[in-house]
Scaffold this active site. Sequence first.
Site, PDB file in Angstrom:
ATOM      1  NE  ARG A 122      -4.019  -1.991   1.890  1.00  0.00           N
ATOM      2  CZ  ARG A 122      -5.084  -2.563   2.525  1.00  0.00           C
ATOM      3  NH1 ARG A 122      -4.859  -2.144   4.048  1.00  0.00           N
ATOM      4  NH2 ARG A 122      -6.002  -3.241   2.313  1.00  0.00           N
ATOM      5  CE1 TYR A 182      -2.415  -3.146 -10.097  1.00  0.00           C
ATOM      6  CE2 TYR A 182      -0.853  -1.386  -9.908  1.00  0.00           C
ATOM      7  CZ  TYR A 182      -1.296  -2.475 -10.595  1.00  0.00           C
ATOM      8  OH  TYR A 182      -0.773  -2.977 -11.961  1.00  0.00           O
ATOM      9  CD  GLU A 183      -1.431  -4.447  -3.356  1.00  0.00           C
ATOM     10  OE1 GLU A 183      -2.003  -5.306  -2.554  1.00  0.00           O
ATOM     11  OE2 GLU A 183      -1.270  -4.688  -4.644  1.00  0.00           O
ATOM     12  N   GLY A 184      -6.188  -2.533  -2.586  1.00  0.00           N
ATOM     13  CA  GLY A 184      -7.480  -1.921  -1.844  1.00  0.00           C
ATOM     14  C   GLY A 184      -7.647  -0.306  -2.319  1.00  0.00           C
TER      15      GLY A 184
END
Length: 560
Positions: free
Chosen positions: A294, A421-423
């Site tokens: 993140r 991406y990534e949440g």
Amino acid sequence: MAYRSPVADIRFILDKVVPLAPVAATERFAEATPETVEAVLTEAGKLCDEVMAPLLRAGDLHPARLENGVVRTSPGFREAYQQIAEGGWVAVAAPQEYGGMGLPQTICVAVNDMMSGANLALQLNPLLTQGQIEALEHHASEEIKALYIPKLISGEWSGTMNLTEPQAGSDVGALRSRAEPLGDGTYAITGQKIFISWGDSDVTENICHLVLARLPDASPGTKGISLFMVPKYIPDAAGKPGVANTLGVVSLEHKMGLHGSPTCVMSFEAAKGWMVGEPGKGMAAMFTMMNNARLAVGVQGIGVAEAAFQQALAYAQERVQFSQIIQHADVRRMLAEMRAEIFAARSIALACAVALDLGRATGEDHWLARAALLTPIAKAYGTDTGIWVAEQGVQVHGGMGFIEQTGAAQYCRDVRVTAIYEGTNGIQAMDLAGRKMADDGRAAFRLLQEIEDAAKAAREALPDLAEAVWQSAETLREHTEGMIAQGTQDRFAGAVPYLRAFARVLGAHYHLRAALEGGAHEKLAAVYIRRLLPQAEAALAAARAGAVDLFALSPEDLGA
């Protein structure tokens, strides 16, 4: 225009704005001397400018392709990756006991910033490997660590993360991949995963997949998910890639951007895997990799913003419409705001990394809480900045920005996915407004107090700018107090504008620190504080609106 790594800007932030010195003063990171940091950043900059950046356009025009079940990467990517691996750039922050440099995460973040600006599609490969190294370091057995981490650090092998399935995106608990025990401590992994970045390639001799799957007796939801190491080639007794595992690439996604980064649909057909961590604790282990990613993805946005800005600035200095277009007030406004946003986003990301390093080096909870608080802000604001700056870069180019040959549009296409991406950034905002306030806001209020104290101290030197920053922090404090008392639905309805307001105030704080050094830094701070910081008040007004008006609109109303 050729990309130039922003080594001087990063050094200034680490010297004057978000000091790295306290990190280097710890026993763990004592080797991170100013001379070492300067040498590392300078050499990384050369790699970015001379090796990675020249391949940016080739990756866009000649995408990775799937041939007879094997992914062939874009021209020059294999050779460039070998230079990344041989230079040790995969392992800047990796543990020394396995062959890594053991430098602070902050330095790794700075290097990834430059690599992302040079060539985001290629940088994604070492980024994923870095996250996997950290996940294995914290959760894997000693046997798995000893076998895999040195190979990942050397760059001989690369790592991926396999979460998403067609029916299970953000709702990871809905995944259907299954893991059947084979009775010898290994498992047969079966299922399909989508959106797997660098799921296959010809740049490394083995690819190590961390795969989320469910044991036969597992409970539903995320609590029933376990994590498994599933290599493309099963290591033999000597630790070399042996027989091919029963997994493969079904297809490559046809993407809006990042054409040089192969994004795979992966199929696992009773593929042999080894559990990482404990049964049912897969999400906890994977979150180690995701939290690393993140911050890293936020930095990707900043890197692309830097590259897009550099190109826009060069064009504005060259293009003549009545006069050089950089002499027109609106073009000057766009460029100044682009530059100010990049500085703020980069400072927030480096502040998050410094807090992470201090937490690891000292074990002090308040630093770990600071890093946790800043992570969703760094991710969302960094990627939003990348998207906005790249879009403004097209605008500075005018009609030529819409023409692919200039390269301005590629930055927009490449960076857009980072907000997913990534949440997604909405999930990051809910994390900030929800989980990160579960301490009754203590970490947030501690940070806001530091901002107010710094603004007070700057009043004599910069009265107008300092007063504006102090007032914005006080307003954010008052809203945070009210938000904590809200119900979940109202809090989440205002989460995105709340995160934007928090980022605005943080950005102003770091600009004010820089302004105390005078010169161009003071001028840029004035642009940010006078033109962009006022947006925080508007964002908080939206955050205070709650959820009533949103849910007053039925799905039928929305379709009317």
